[in-house]
Design a protein around this motif. Structure first.
Motif, PDB file in Angstrom:
ATOM      1  N   SER A 175       0.817  14.541  11.804  1.00  0.00           N
ATOM      2  CA  SER A 175       0.392  13.521  10.852  1.00  0.00           C
ATOM      3  C   SER A 175      -1.116  13.348  10.957  1.00  0.00           C
ATOM      4  O   SER A 175      -1.654  13.172  12.057  1.00  0.00           O
ATOM      5  CB  SER A 175       1.102  12.200  11.179  1.00  0.00           C
ATOM      6  OG  SER A 175       0.496  11.127  10.515  1.00  0.00           O
ATOM      7  N   GLU A 222       2.654   8.482   7.260  1.00  0.00           N
ATOM      8  CA  GLU A 222       3.832   7.852   7.864  1.00  0.00           C
ATOM      9  C   GLU A 222       4.667   8.850   8.668  1.00  0.00           C
ATOM     10  O   GLU A 222       4.815  10.008   8.274  1.00  0.00           O
ATOM     11  CB  GLU A 222       4.716   7.257   6.776  1.00  0.00           C
ATOM     12  CG  GLU A 222       4.093   6.112   6.028  1.00  0.00           C
ATOM     13  CD  GLU A 222       4.281   4.782   6.725  1.00  0.00           C
ATOM     14  OE1 GLU A 222       5.272   4.618   7.455  1.00  0.00           O
ATOM     15  OE2 GLU A 222       3.417   3.923   6.532  1.00  0.00           O
ATOM     16  N   ILE A 247       0.282  12.841  16.143  1.00  0.00           N
ATOM     17  CA  ILE A 247      -0.383  11.902  15.250  1.00  0.00           C
ATOM     18  C   ILE A 247      -1.860  11.920  15.611  1.00  0.00           C
ATOM     19  O   ILE A 247      -2.241  11.476  16.694  1.00  0.00           O
ATOM     20  CB  ILE A 247       0.231  10.497  15.389  1.00  0.00           C
ATOM     21  CG1 ILE A 247       1.719  10.556  14.992  1.00  0.00           C
ATOM     22  CG2 ILE A 247      -0.540   9.483  14.550  1.00  0.00           C
ATOM     23  CD1 ILE A 247       2.510   9.314  15.291  1.00  0.00           C
ATOM     24  N   GLN A 266       1.465   2.374  14.187  1.00  0.00           N
ATOM     25  CA  GLN A 266       2.443   3.453  14.343  1.00  0.00           C
ATOM     26  C   GLN A 266       2.989   3.478  15.769  1.00  0.00           C
ATOM     27  O   GLN A 266       4.188   3.655  15.977  1.00  0.00           O
ATOM     28  CB  GLN A 266       1.815   4.802  13.993  1.00  0.00           C
ATOM     29  CG  GLN A 266       1.580   4.996  12.513  1.00  0.00           C
ATOM     30  CD  GLN A 266       0.891   6.313  12.202  1.00  0.00           C
ATOM     31  OE1 GLN A 266      -0.129   6.647  12.802  1.00  0.00           O
ATOM     32  NE2 GLN A 266       1.438   7.058  11.261  1.00  0.00           N
TER      33      GLN A 266
END
Length: 152
Positions: A90, A95, A109, A125
């Motif tokens: 990500s 998301e 992420i 997150q």
């Protein structure tokens, strides 16, 4: 169940870190989906990955083409991963759900440590994923090399 690995970028740009993580993922035999929220930004990343180091080659493509299922790395702004990815990366606050982490080998992420909005999104997150019982690791490059700073 997979693990969510948060990469706090402070020394290197996203395209350099992404390239390094993609190389490692492909070496592990994983197909990867790179999820972002802005199609133009994904186009920019696509170009940067093609213009990478002279001694490396990262086979990849942008989602929406006829060969999405064949791509070892697929850049997308959607939840679907037609390439059968076992690793999700990500970028730019895209998301990631707890269910996705559970279904993947790994979720990475990446977030810009110099951008206050990106930091807030990453913190949110972290809280959402760990609150749902997901195993998460926080990695920092503050010292000039990647070090694991926290795990839940």
């Amino acid at each position: 169940m997979g693990v969510a690995m948060f990469y706090h970028l402070t020394q290197r740009p996203v395209e350099e870190t992404l390239s390094m993580l993609l190389e490692k993922s492909l070496a592990a035999g994983w197909r990867v989906a790179v999820r972002g929220g802005d199609p133009q930004r994904l186009d920019w990343l696509d170009e940067r990955l093609w213009l990478g180091r002279d001694d490396s080659f990262l086979p990849h493509g942008r989602a929406g083409g006829p060969h999405d299922a064949l791509q070892p790395v697929l850049l997308t702004d959607r939840a679907e991963m037609p390439n059968g990815a076992s690793c999700l990366m990500s970028v730019d606050g895209a998301e990631v759900s707890p269910e996705e982490v559970g279904a993947m080998e790994r979720v990475c992420i990446l977030f810009d440590g110099m951008d206050p909005r990106a930091l807030d999104v990453a913190r949110g997150q972290w809280r959402a994923l760990t609150g749902a019982g997901v195993t998460a690791q926080y990695w920092s490059e503050e010292s000039g090399r990647w070090e694991k700073k926290a795990e839940s």
